[in-house]
Design a protein around this motif. Sequence first.
Motif, PDB file in Angstrom:
ATOM      1  N   ASP A  18      77.313  44.943 -48.933  1.00 37.03           N
ATOM      2  CA  ASP A  18      78.438  45.556 -48.222  1.00 37.03           C
ATOM      3  C   ASP A  18      78.249  45.341 -46.725  1.00 37.03           C
ATOM      4  N   PHE A  19      79.356  45.131 -46.011  1.00 40.07           N
ATOM      5  CA  PHE A  19      79.293  44.987 -44.556  1.00 40.07           C
ATOM      6  C   PHE A  19      80.620  45.385 -43.939  1.00 40.07           C
ATOM      7  N   ARG A  20      80.569  45.635 -42.615  1.00 42.98           N
ATOM      8  CA  ARG A  20      81.765  46.015 -41.850  1.00 42.98           C
ATOM      9  C   ARG A  20      82.080  44.977 -40.800  1.00 42.98           C
ATOM     10  N   ALA A  61      83.719  45.520 -46.345  1.00 39.48           N
ATOM     11  CA  ALA A  61      83.664  44.697 -47.551  1.00 39.48           C
ATOM     12  C   ALA A  61      82.685  45.289 -48.556  1.00 39.48           C
ATOM     13  N   TYR A  62      83.110  45.293 -49.806  1.00 42.30           N
ATOM     14  CA  TYR A  62      82.270  45.739 -50.908  1.00 42.30           C
ATOM     15  C   TYR A  62      82.239  44.635 -51.964  1.00 42.30           C
ATOM     16  N   MET A 111      84.059  39.174 -56.874  1.00 45.53           N
ATOM     17  CA  MET A 111      84.949  39.231 -55.723  1.00 45.53           C
ATOM     18  C   MET A 111      84.369  40.145 -54.647  1.00 45.53           C
ATOM     19  N   LEU A 112      84.685  39.798 -53.442  1.00 48.30           N
ATOM     20  CA  LEU A 112      84.341  40.625 -52.295  1.00 48.30           C
ATOM     21  C   LEU A 112      85.631  41.319 -51.874  1.00 48.30           C
TER      22      LEU A 112
END
Length: 99
Positions: free
Chosen positions: A51-53, A96-97, A1-2
Motif C-alpha cells: 500500500d502507498f499514498r 493505493a491498496y 489489481m492495485l
Amino acid sequence: MLDFYFIKDDQPTPSFPEKLGLKFAGDLDDQTFYNLQNKGIIDKNLDYYSDFRLDRMTIQKMSQNILIKDLQSDSDVKQLSQLLETAEREKSGLIAYGD
C-alpha cells in the motif's frame, strides 16, 4: 489489481479504505504499473504489492513528468492520467491498496 482511492492529504492513512469510507478512483494491473515505472512515471521505490499514498504535490509532479516526456498518448499513461486528473479535480491525493 492495485486499487486507488481518493484521500485528502490531511486524512490519516487507514488500514483499509472502508474504514474512512474512501471513494474508489480506479485501478491499475501489474503490467501497466511496471510499464509506468520503466517509463519513469511511477517511482521505482513504490511496490505494486504494498500500500502507498500519492499526495497532491506528487500527483502534480507525475502529471508534469508525463508532459515533459511527451507521453500523453501512451496507452499505459492514459490509464494513470485518468486517475491523476480526477484526483486533481477533486483536490485530493490517492491511496493505493494491492488486492
